[in-house]
Design a protein around this motif. Structure first.
Motif, mmCIF file in Angstrom:
data_model
loop_
_atom_site.group_PDB
_atom_site.id
_atom_site.type_symbol
_atom_site.label_atom_id
_atom_site.label_comp_id
_atom_site.label_asym_id
_atom_site.label_seq_id
_atom_site.Cartn_x
_atom_site.Cartn_y
_atom_site.Cartn_z
ATOM 1 N N LEU A 68 -17.668 -13.704 -35.189
ATOM 2 C CA LEU A 68 -17.287 -14.163 -36.528
ATOM 3 C C LEU A 68 -15.957 -14.902 -36.480
ATOM 4 C CD1 LEU A 68 -17.577 -12.228 -39.850
ATOM 5 C CD2 LEU A 68 -15.424 -13.299 -39.229
ATOM 6 N N LEU A 69 -14.966 -14.332 -35.818
ATOM 7 C CA LEU A 69 -13.660 -14.981 -35.709
ATOM 8 C C LEU A 69 -13.775 -16.314 -34.977
ATOM 9 C CD1 LEU A 69 -11.334 -11.958 -34.817
ATOM 10 C CD2 LEU A 69 -11.327 -13.285 -36.940
ATOM 11 N N GLY A 70 -14.626 -16.374 -33.969
ATOM 12 C CA GLY A 70 -14.797 -17.607 -33.215
ATOM 13 C C GLY A 70 -15.410 -18.721 -34.036
ATOM 14 N N ARG A 71 -16.163 -18.373 -35.053
ATOM 15 C CA ARG A 71 -16.793 -19.392 -35.886
ATOM 16 C C ARG A 71 -15.840 -19.903 -36.965
ATOM 17 N NH1 ARG A 71 -21.735 -19.927 -34.172
ATOM 18 N NH2 ARG A 71 -22.942 -18.162 -33.395
ATOM 19 N N ILE A 72 -15.107 -19.014 -37.586
ATOM 20 C CA ILE A 72 -14.209 -19.479 -38.650
ATOM 21 C C ILE A 72 -12.879 -19.976 -38.093
ATOM 22 C CG2 ILE A 72 -15.259 -18.002 -40.391
ATOM 23 C CD1 ILE A 72 -12.962 -16.089 -40.117
ATOM 24 N N LYS A 73 -12.510 -19.494 -36.915
ATOM 25 C CA LYS A 73 -11.302 -19.933 -36.202
ATOM 26 C C LYS A 73 -10.012 -19.660 -36.977
ATOM 27 C CE LYS A 73 -13.705 -23.641 -33.715
ATOM 28 N NZ LYS A 73 -15.001 -23.558 -34.421
ATOM 29 N N VAL A 74 -10.017 -18.593 -37.756
ATOM 30 C CA VAL A 74 -8.814 -18.172 -38.480
ATOM 31 C C VAL A 74 -8.566 -16.697 -38.175
ATOM 32 C CG1 VAL A 74 -7.702 -17.895 -40.719
ATOM 33 C CG2 VAL A 74 -9.242 -19.817 -40.333
ATOM 34 N N PRO A 75 -7.449 -16.353 -37.523
ATOM 35 C CA PRO A 75 -7.168 -14.946 -37.237
ATOM 36 C C PRO A 75 -7.133 -14.123 -38.523
ATOM 37 C CG PRO A 75 -5.664 -16.383 -36.038
ATOM 38 C CD PRO A 75 -6.387 -17.249 -37.017
ATOM 39 N N GLY A 76 -7.582 -12.898 -38.439
ATOM 40 C CA GLY A 76 -7.582 -12.026 -39.608
ATOM 41 C C GLY A 76 -7.998 -10.623 -39.218
ATOM 42 N N LYS A 77 -7.862 -9.716 -40.158
ATOM 43 C CA LYS A 77 -8.211 -8.318 -39.907
ATOM 44 C C LYS A 77 -9.720 -8.141 -39.996
ATOM 45 C CE LYS A 77 -7.238 -3.605 -41.468
ATOM 46 N NZ LYS A 77 -6.500 -2.773 -42.468
ATOM 47 N N THR A 78 -10.308 -7.592 -38.943
ATOM 48 C CA THR A 78 -11.754 -7.397 -38.904
ATOM 49 C C THR A 78 -12.107 -5.954 -38.574
ATOM 50 O OG1 THR A 78 -11.967 -7.913 -36.550
ATOM 51 C CG2 THR A 78 -12.112 -9.760 -38.097
ATOM 52 N N SER A 79 -13.334 -5.600 -38.919
ATOM 53 C CA SER A 79 -13.919 -4.339 -38.499
ATOM 54 C C SER A 79 -15.423 -4.519 -38.525
ATOM 55 C CB SER A 79 -13.498 -3.180 -39.417
ATOM 56 O OG SER A 79 -13.985 -3.382 -40.740
ATOM 57 N N ALA A 80 -16.135 -3.609 -37.893
ATOM 58 C CA ALA A 80 -17.596 -3.690 -37.892
ATOM 59 C C ALA A 80 -18.180 -2.298 -37.789
ATOM 60 C CB ALA A 80 -18.092 -4.554 -36.734
ATOM 61 N N GLU A 81 -19.326 -2.126 -38.424
ATOM 62 C CA GLU A 81 -20.015 -0.841 -38.375
ATOM 63 C C GLU A 81 -21.520 -1.068 -38.454
ATOM 64 O OE1 GLU A 81 -20.131 3.478 -40.703
ATOM 65 O OE2 GLU A 81 -19.313 1.702 -41.696
#
Length: 238
Positions: A98-111
């Protein structure tokens, strides 16, 4: 000030390697080819023109939108240890994709609430969160999967688009900033990120001053922001 959605729409193809006798271990995952953000064709709809100046001025590219999806700032740390459970590896990889597609650093999580079922053709659901916006994913194991195999191929398809404010501002400048008939680019205040239906209206708008606006007398043109397959797209409002 200016900020920048990218919007996510391409399915990601993943591969995870299984270490012999030690459980699952992370390995490079091949992804479906990504395309550079391409605005979709501008469409026209009927509505009253936007005459009031929107508050967020967009006067240049957004520095937080990175050039390369491989930039180190888009890595999610810590990386799962060798032999980590398959579900944990998928959750980590979905965040980086996801980060690689939007190319904007940010806080992520996944479950993946029910885990990722590692069987041929099995479909599981995972939720990836970026700056508070939740994008559900469908994770499908390859039909050719065989238990005990070294590689596990899977396809991860987002079920929602993601509008990222900084990406929208950046795309607006790229699309309209070089036009001789467009000045005073601006947008309403966006949330940092918002999950919306793919190709759907985000409910957010931007504008630019056009010498052809207001029936040729000069005025603001308003565009609605949509979550396109390759990123944000703009729909002209008339």
């Amino acid at each position: 000030m200016h900020y920048t959605k990218k919007i996510i729409g391409l399915a990601a193809v993943g591969i995870l390697a299984v270490g012999c006798g030690s459980g699952d271990s992370a390995a490079p995952i091949s992804s479906a080819p990504t395309a550079e953000s391409k605005p979709e064709a501008v469409q026209e709809t009927t509505a009253a023109p936007q005459e009031a100046t929107l508050p967020v001025v967009v006067d240049g590219p957004q520095k937080d939108v990175l050039d390369r999806s491989t930039d180190g700032q888009l890595k999610v740390l810590p990386k799962p240890e060798s032999g980590a459970p398959f579900t944990e590896q998928v959750e980590h990889r979905l965040q980086e994709q996801l980060l690689g597609r939007i190319k904007v650093p940010g806080k992520t999580s996944a479950e993946c609430p029910g885990g990722v079922t590692q069987k041929a053709g099995a479909v599981s659901t995972c939720n990836v969160t970026y700056e508070g916006a939740v994008v559900p994913y469908e994770v499908k194991i390859s039909d050719s999967y065989k238990e005990g195999g070294f590689m596990t191929f899977y396809n991860a398809k987002p079920l929602k688009g993601l509008v990222v404010a900084k990406v929208v501002y950046n795309q607006l400048f790229e699309q309209y900033g070089s036009r001789s008939d467009a000045t005073k680019l601006a947008c309403e205040e966006f949330p940092a990120a918002k999950a919306v239906d793919l190709d759907g209206d985000s409910g957010l708008t931007c504008q630019y001053w056009s010498k052809y606006g207001n029936k040729g007398d000069g005025g603001y043109e308003t565009v609605r922001v949509k979550a396109g397959t390759y990123g944000p797209s703009f729909e002209q409002v008339r």
